[in-house]
Design a protein around this motif. Structure first.
Motif, PDB file in Angstrom:
ATOM      1  N   GLU A   2       0.824  -1.194   0.000  1.00  0.00           N
ATOM      2  CA  GLU A   2       0.000   0.000   0.000  1.00  0.00           C
ATOM      3  C   GLU A   2       0.863   1.251   0.000  1.00  0.00           C
ATOM      4  OE1 GLU A   2       0.139   2.208   3.419  1.00  0.00           O
ATOM      5  OE2 GLU A   2       0.239   0.035   3.598  1.00  0.00           O
ATOM      6  N   ASP A   5       1.335   2.350  -3.364  1.00  0.00           N
ATOM      7  CA  ASP A   5       0.205   3.094  -3.900  1.00  0.00           C
ATOM      8  C   ASP A   5       0.314   4.577  -3.607  1.00  0.00           C
ATOM      9  OD1 ASP A   5      -0.944   1.014  -5.031  1.00  0.00           O
ATOM     10  OD2 ASP A   5      -2.866   1.162  -3.963  1.00  0.00           O
ATOM     11  N   VAL A   6       0.726   4.834  -2.380  1.00  0.00           N
ATOM     12  CA  VAL A   6       0.875   6.228  -1.986  1.00  0.00           C
ATOM     13  C   VAL A   6       1.928   6.883  -2.867  1.00  0.00           C
ATOM     14  CG1 VAL A   6       1.506   7.786  -0.134  1.00  0.00           C
ATOM     15  CG2 VAL A   6       0.206   5.732   0.382  1.00  0.00           C
ATOM     16  N   GLU A   9       0.667   7.499  -6.271  1.00  0.00           N
ATOM     17  CA  GLU A   9      -0.240   8.630  -6.316  1.00  0.00           C
ATOM     18  C   GLU A   9       0.546   9.947  -6.333  1.00  0.00           C
ATOM     19  OE1 GLU A   9      -3.214   9.838  -3.113  1.00  0.00           O
ATOM     20  OE2 GLU A   9      -4.031   8.042  -4.055  1.00  0.00           O
ATOM     21  N   PHE A  13       0.812  12.752  -9.237  1.00  0.00           N
ATOM     22  CA  PHE A  13       0.534  14.151  -8.978  1.00  0.00           C
ATOM     23  C   PHE A  13       1.659  15.045  -9.502  1.00  0.00           C
ATOM     24  CE2 PHE A  13       0.071  17.947  -6.395  1.00  0.00           C
ATOM     25  CZ  PHE A  13      -1.280  18.180  -6.557  1.00  0.00           C
ATOM     26  N   ASN A  16       1.735  15.111 -13.257  1.00  0.00           N
ATOM     27  CA  ASN A  16       0.738  16.057 -13.770  1.00  0.00           C
ATOM     28  C   ASN A  16       1.275  17.469 -13.768  1.00  0.00           C
ATOM     29  OD1 ASN A  16      -1.381  14.501 -14.424  1.00  0.00           O
ATOM     30  ND2 ASN A  16      -2.396  14.638 -12.432  1.00  0.00           N
ATOM     31  N   TYR A  17       1.915  17.776 -12.646  1.00  0.00           N
ATOM     32  CA  TYR A  17       2.403  19.135 -12.482  1.00  0.00           C
ATOM     33  C   TYR A  17       3.457  19.457 -13.532  1.00  0.00           C
ATOM     34  CZ  TYR A  17       4.772  23.128 -10.499  1.00  0.00           C
ATOM     35  OH  TYR A  17       5.344  24.360 -10.316  1.00  0.00           O
ATOM     36  N   ALA A  20       2.164  19.727 -17.020  1.00  0.00           N
ATOM     37  CA  ALA A  20       1.496  21.012 -17.196  1.00  0.00           C
ATOM     38  C   ALA A  20       2.516  22.126 -17.404  1.00  0.00           C
ATOM     39  CB  ALA A  20       0.636  21.308 -15.969  1.00  0.00           C
ATOM     40  N   LYS A  21       3.587  22.065 -16.621  1.00  0.00           N
ATOM     41  CA  LYS A  21       4.657  23.052 -16.751  1.00  0.00           C
ATOM     42  C   LYS A  21       5.215  23.051 -18.173  1.00  0.00           C
ATOM     43  CE  LYS A  21       6.326  25.341 -13.085  1.00  0.00           C
ATOM     44  NZ  LYS A  21       5.944  26.716 -13.036  1.00  0.00           N
ATOM     45  N   VAL A 216     -10.813  26.616  -2.647  1.00  0.00           N
ATOM     46  CA  VAL A 216     -10.400  25.219  -2.485  1.00  0.00           C
ATOM     47  C   VAL A 216      -9.385  25.046  -1.355  1.00  0.00           C
ATOM     48  CG1 VAL A 216     -10.889  24.321  -4.775  1.00  0.00           C
ATOM     49  CG2 VAL A 216      -8.754  25.525  -4.371  1.00  0.00           C
ATOM     50  N   ASN A 217      -8.625  26.079  -1.052  1.00  0.00           N
ATOM     51  CA  ASN A 217      -7.607  25.936  -0.009  1.00  0.00           C
ATOM     52  C   ASN A 217      -8.043  26.490   1.339  1.00  0.00           C
ATOM     53  OD1 ASN A 217      -5.871  24.724  -1.775  1.00  0.00           O
ATOM     54  ND2 ASN A 217      -4.933  26.644  -2.398  1.00  0.00           N
TER      55      ASN A 217
END
Lengths: 362, 714
Positions: A2, A5-6, A9, A13, A16-17, A20-21, A216-217
């Protein structure tokens, strides 16, 4: 396994960042300018903006109504000592006020509009104390030890007021004043001092809080002590998709030119939140500008003498304090006239200014 | 409904005025009505028939049940925490007395000297006059929130033993208010009046005038790390100067000694005459709470495996505070009472002597309850045919009996695991596994990808299996001890207790025999008898292990299989999680990306992931951002928004939608311009909304044509 998995993830993330950059830098070269858009006249844009109809009006109403059946649940949660925190996309202002006025009739309700620019929390607390006092009187409890009756609430310190709200006046846990905070993450409530005060108020035994967040924050505003022991939030996900009509008033339109973003409406709201003296000072500038439309503005010295004569300010320092406030809200600007004097002027058209002066008078 | 429709779009004028007030009173409380039941019922506006049952079961009764149940749990928890801290508190109390004596030994100033507004410097410099007695309470905890209650309890404890106590928090030591701020709070607490111009000499004269010379003044600062270091240092130096006149003893809470060193200036550190005390770790407290609340004292409700595992993982991986665990239990309680109409029977369940007590004299309520219980799926499964009343009473007592057995077994297992670093929470999670032992494989916890590892598994190997292994290998003396403690634990359950006694008799025999052997037989036989002893010992161990195995299989059935379990059983982990954590960052994005799911409209869901023109504007715009990098070109963004909005296929629909607005009708003379303006207005509104929810950052002066994305992926 597990832990993999972390990691996965987290990797996902960061990927993705960086993706996008990367995308950002590659597309930069073929960038178009905002000015390429054929932007309509600002007034026309504002008119269109003011008249925008909502999409899915029926569905949004259905969605709002679907929450009605949870009202009794929410009351129960409040009575159990939790604070309700509503989040989800869409303005929740109507929903919460509807809930408060239909299901919380047994309790006094105070609404704080957190989306406004300036809120004096002390005033709110005084009102809360007065309401609680009334409510306790209604319960037939008129004497208690730690509240000297002769002292009015508005002369007391914040600590005393909070102690009064937290006092064990009644065995009955049912006697409380409900505080509705629209946008507890709003611009005027965002600083940590205010949040600490709000948390202390929320922790009082005779207070329950129903609040909404939009950002959101927003949870970053609170530490664990505030979340777990003071606010004691019970999160409710209630997307409404209702337009942020009122909350959005203070944001400049992105396609309107920023220089003239100040409208009569926003200016008058800011002015109304200022002291009467400050309003009068502003009026002096406005009247001067209306009387001399072709000048650069009102010279600073003249303004001072004029205001002093009318007892609006007692010293240059007080005047400067008012002016700083105006400048912060972009109500006034400075420029030099041909004589080299600093002049104060209001960046609005004569018509708009006239309307504004009318509004402050009422 | 009509009103709702109006207000969502255009608020009435009265409300519009209120909208611009910083705050306003929405309404005052209605005068209290005597039959409060009616008031509650009015709230329930839902017309559905299903909800009418909820109406019958008065909301007030639900609230009473909650109060009763939660008060019990809360009380138990507070007692447990107080017991854990009792030793440390006693120790601190003793130390405070000793320190006070030491200060007093330096001499008591006479009244005239004491009331002079300056400190006394003692020439004969002893430790007491140079330094400030300071208890450093090491919390060994990253999160301070758990210790808030501990410090409050400490204050109460010291007050009860005759000290004057003031409790300051880190908020009092802010750079903004300076030393004056904390002094103000200090005076406020000691003198119980607010003072505008705080000065320490006021405290000194108060102390002498009151004739409080017999008792020490204790100042508790609960979270030193978060105090402003310079203010705290000044405060300490000031107190040190006054220590003879005002015998102040300081108690500071800090995670580690290093943290204290980092916070305070060195000259302030030198003022302290420290003594360290240590509080229990969060894990210890957690086990004590779990033991008390979920096992020992029966509070009438039990949580299922999923919820327990979630709570365990939330505690270990995300939050780490006991406070949130307790809060979660409270939420569980609220939700259970809300979701399960028969949960009111809980009140009856925990009142041992009176099984019919729920509803009290309200027979109607009781009847409805029994009727509803007969419809419970768990009861229908068990298919019994008794008279209603009997079923009810039998069902409840059966539930209780089952619960007792289960708890007893759990405690026995924990007794073994305790010494082998198996935490109760882990064990508890595993014991709730429906197929405990049956599957033969060690229990595993399903992994669900989108759960942020809150459901992630325990370590493999299975704690229960591990415990059985431990029992197998236990030396005779320890085994004997274990059986002795089991005997006490199982006393209330004769069946198991007898078996334990049987096993005990075997071990005592076994324990005595080698000794007898040693004394009675010659040394030559020692080797042989040892072998025998070993063999016998291992068979005994084997027997105990088999006993454990059998009793688990027999008595530790999953609660889901017991009739009427719905009354006490809660396992809705999703509901709990949404109420406890919220997760707005993810949820709000999901709202936008899947708006059709919430709006349930027929027009938007057809296109799959492609935004359709009928979608909510902000939804369209946010869906479009997913194609961009971290910077979004405003022009491109607008163009794609425009092309979607004015999609030819949906133009007719679009016009239909816009037509009710009077403005649009007026503008239809020059369609080109109108549509431009309205599209741009829609674009502006959508951007403003994205800005409000914080998903984009506005263009800066350096990059006027670009917006910045803030969130990447859900």
């Amino acid at each position: 396994m597990e832990s993999n998995d972390v990691e996965e993830e987290e990797f996902e993330f960061s990927r993705n960042y960086f993706l996008a950059k990367e995308l950002g830098t590659s597309s930069k070269k073929s960038a178009c300018k905002l000015s390429d858009i054929n932007i309509v006249d600002e007034q026309e844009l504002r008119d269109a903006y003011a008249n925008l109809g909502p999409k899915h009006e029926k569905e949004i109403n259905d969605l709002m109504n679907s929450y009605k059946k949870s009202y009794s649940e929410w009351v129960f949660i409040l009575r159990c000592g939790f604070g309700l925190l509503m989040y989800g996309f869409g303005s929740k202002k109507f929903l919460i006020e509807d809930f408060a006025s239909s299901a919380l009739t047994d309790y006094s309700v105070v609404v704080i509009n957190g989306y406004l620019q300036q809120i004096h929390l002390k005033q709110v607390v005084i009102t809360l104390a007065e309401l609680l006092w009334d409510q306790l009187k209604m319960h037939g409890k008129t004497t208690w030890e730690n509240v000297p009756k002769n002292q009015p609430f508005n002369t007391k310190s914040m600590d005393d007021l909070i102690a009064f709200l937290d006092g064990p006046h009644l065995e009955d846990k049912e006697c409380f004043v409900c505080v509705v905070v629209h946008n507890i993450d709003g611009p005027s409530l965002r600083d940590s001092d205010t949040q600490q005060y709000l948390a202390r108020i929320a922790a009082c035994s005779h207070i329950r809080v129903v609040a909404s967040i939009d950002h959101v924050n927003a949870p970053l505003l609170w530490d664990k002590k505030m979340v777990h022991t003071q606010f004691n939030w019970y999160w409710l996900h209630v997307p409404t998709f209702a337009p942020y009509n009122i909350e959005g008033t203070f944001f400049p339109l992105i396609l309107a030119h920023s220089g003239s973003a100040q409208t009569v409406k926003t200016a008058s709201i800011v002015l109304q939140s200022l002291t009467p003296n400050a309003q009068s000072v502003f009026k002096v500038v406005a009247e001067h500008q209306l009387a001399h439309p072709n000048e650069e503005g009102m010279p600073l010295n003249n303004l001072y003498t004029f205001c002093r004569e009318r007892f609006l300010v007692s010293s240059q320092i007080t005047l400067n304090a008012h002016l700083t406030e105006f400048k912060d809200h972009e109500l006034v600007k400075t420029r030099r006239n041909p004589d080299g004097q600093d002049c104060i002027y209001i960046p609005l058209t004569s018509e708009a200014l006239e309307k504004l002066v009318q509004e402050i008078i009422h | 409904m009509a009103q709702a429709a109006r207000s969502v779009t255009s608020p009435p004028t009265a409300a519009a005025e209120n909208n611009l007030q910083p705050f306003f009173v929405l309404h005052k409380a209605a005068p209290p009505r005597k039959p409060t039941g009616k008031t509650r019922r009015r709230i329930d506006l839902s017309p559905q028939k299903a909800d009418s049952t909820v109406q019958v079961l008065d909301d007030n009764f639900r609230f009473e049940s909650f109060n009763l149940l939660w008060c019990k749990i809360d009380c138990t928890m507070r007692n447990v925490l107080r017991e854990i801290n009792a030793c440390v508190f006693e120790e601190i109390d003793r130390w405070v007395r000793e320190s006070f004596e030491a200060i007093r030994a330096c001499g008591v100033p006479n009244l005239a000297r004491a009331t002079r507004p300056h400190p006394i410097f003692n020439r004969a410099e002893t430790a007491a006059s140079r330094q400030l007695f300071t208890a450093i309470l090491l919390t060994k905890n990253v999160e301070f929130v758990d210790d808030v209650l501990t410090f409050v309890d400490l204050g109460v404890h010291l007050r009860s033993s005759g000290c004057h106590v003031a409790q300051l928090t880190s908020l009092d030591f802010s750079a903004k208010n300076g030393v004056g701020g904390c002094l103000k709070t200090l005076l406020r607490q000691f003198l119980t009046v607010g003072i505008d111009a705080p000065d320490i000499s006021i405290l000194a004269s108060w102390y002498t005038e009151q004739g409080n010379y017999e008792s020490p003044l204790v100042v508790i600062i609960d979270d030193v790390q978060r105090c402003c270091g310079s203010v705290l240092s000044d405060f300490i130096i000031m107190l040190r100067e006054w220590v003879i006149k005002i015998p102040i003893i300081l108690i500071v809470g800090v995670a580690t000694l290093d943290a204290l060193r980092n916070t305070l200036a060195s000259n302030a550190l030198q003022c302290l005459f420290p003594r360290g005390f240590t509080l229990g770790t969060p894990a210890e407290r957690m086990d004590a709470i779990v033991e008390a609340v979920l096992l020992k004292h029966y509070h009438g409700f039990s949580i299922g495996k999923q919820v327990t595992t979630f709570l365990r993982n939330f505690f270990l991986r995300h939050d780490g505070t006991l406070t949130s665990f307790i809060r979660a239990l409270k939420i569980v309680m609220v939700q259970h009472l809300l979701v399960e109409p028969v949960s009111f029977a809980l009140v009856g369940l925990i009142n041992e002597e009176d099984t019919k007590s729920f509803g009290g004299e309200n027979t109607l309520l009781r009847e409805t309850m029994v009727k509803r219980c007969l419809d419970l799926p768990s009861f229908q499964r068990s298919s019994r045919s008794n008279r209603n009343g009997d079923i009810w009473d039998c069902g409840l007592s059966e539930l209780k009996r089952f619960r007792k057995l289960w708890v007893c077994m759990a405690m026995c297992l924990y007794e073994v695991g305790k010494n082998y670093k198996i935490t109760l929470l882990d064990l508890y999670c595993e014991m709730l596994e429906p197929q405990l032992l049956n599957s033969g494989t060690p229990c595993h916890f399903e992994l669900e990808k989108d759960d942020h590892s809150l459901f992630g598994g325990l370590q493999k190997g299975g704690f229960v299996n591990q415990i059985i292994q431990i029992v197998r290998g236990l030396p005779a003396v320890e085994l004997c001890e274990l059986l002795k403690s089991w005997e006490t634990l199982t006393r209330s359950i004769t069946k198991i207790n007898e078996k334990v006694k049987e096993l005990q008799s075997l071990t005592t025999f076994d324990e005595n025999r080698p000794r007898r052997d040693l004394t009675e037989t010659s040394k030559r036989h020692t080797a042989k008898s040892n072998v025998n002893g070993k063999r016998d010992g291992s068979t005994i161990n084997e027997k105990v292990a088999t006993f454990v195995d059998c009793t688990i299989r027999r008595y530790m059935q999953p609660i889901e299989s017991i009739p009427f379990n719905e009354i006490v059983f809660f396992d809705n982990v999703d509901k709990l999680r949404t109420a406890l954590i919220g997760d707005p960052r993810r949820r709000i994005q999901a709202d936008l990306l899947e708006s059709h799911k919430f709006l349930k409209c027929s027009c938007c869901s057809k296109n799959g992931s492609m935004p359709s023109p009928s979608m909510h504007d902000t939804s369209i715009l946010y869906t479009l951002t997913q194609e961009h990098g971290d910077l979004i070109n405003l022009h491109d963004w607008f163009q794609s928004f425009k092309s979607i909005i004015s999609h030819p296929g949906s133009k007719a629909k679009q016009r239909l939608r816009l037509s009710p607005s009077p403005k649009k009708r007026k503008g239809s003379i020059e369609p080109r311009n109108r549509s431009d303006a309205s599209i741009q207005a829609e674009f502006c509104r959508a951007i403003t909304e994205l800005q409000i929810i914080g998903l984009i950052r506005m263009p800066s002066k350096r990059r006027p044509d670009y917006l910045q994305r803030v969130a990447f992926g859900l």
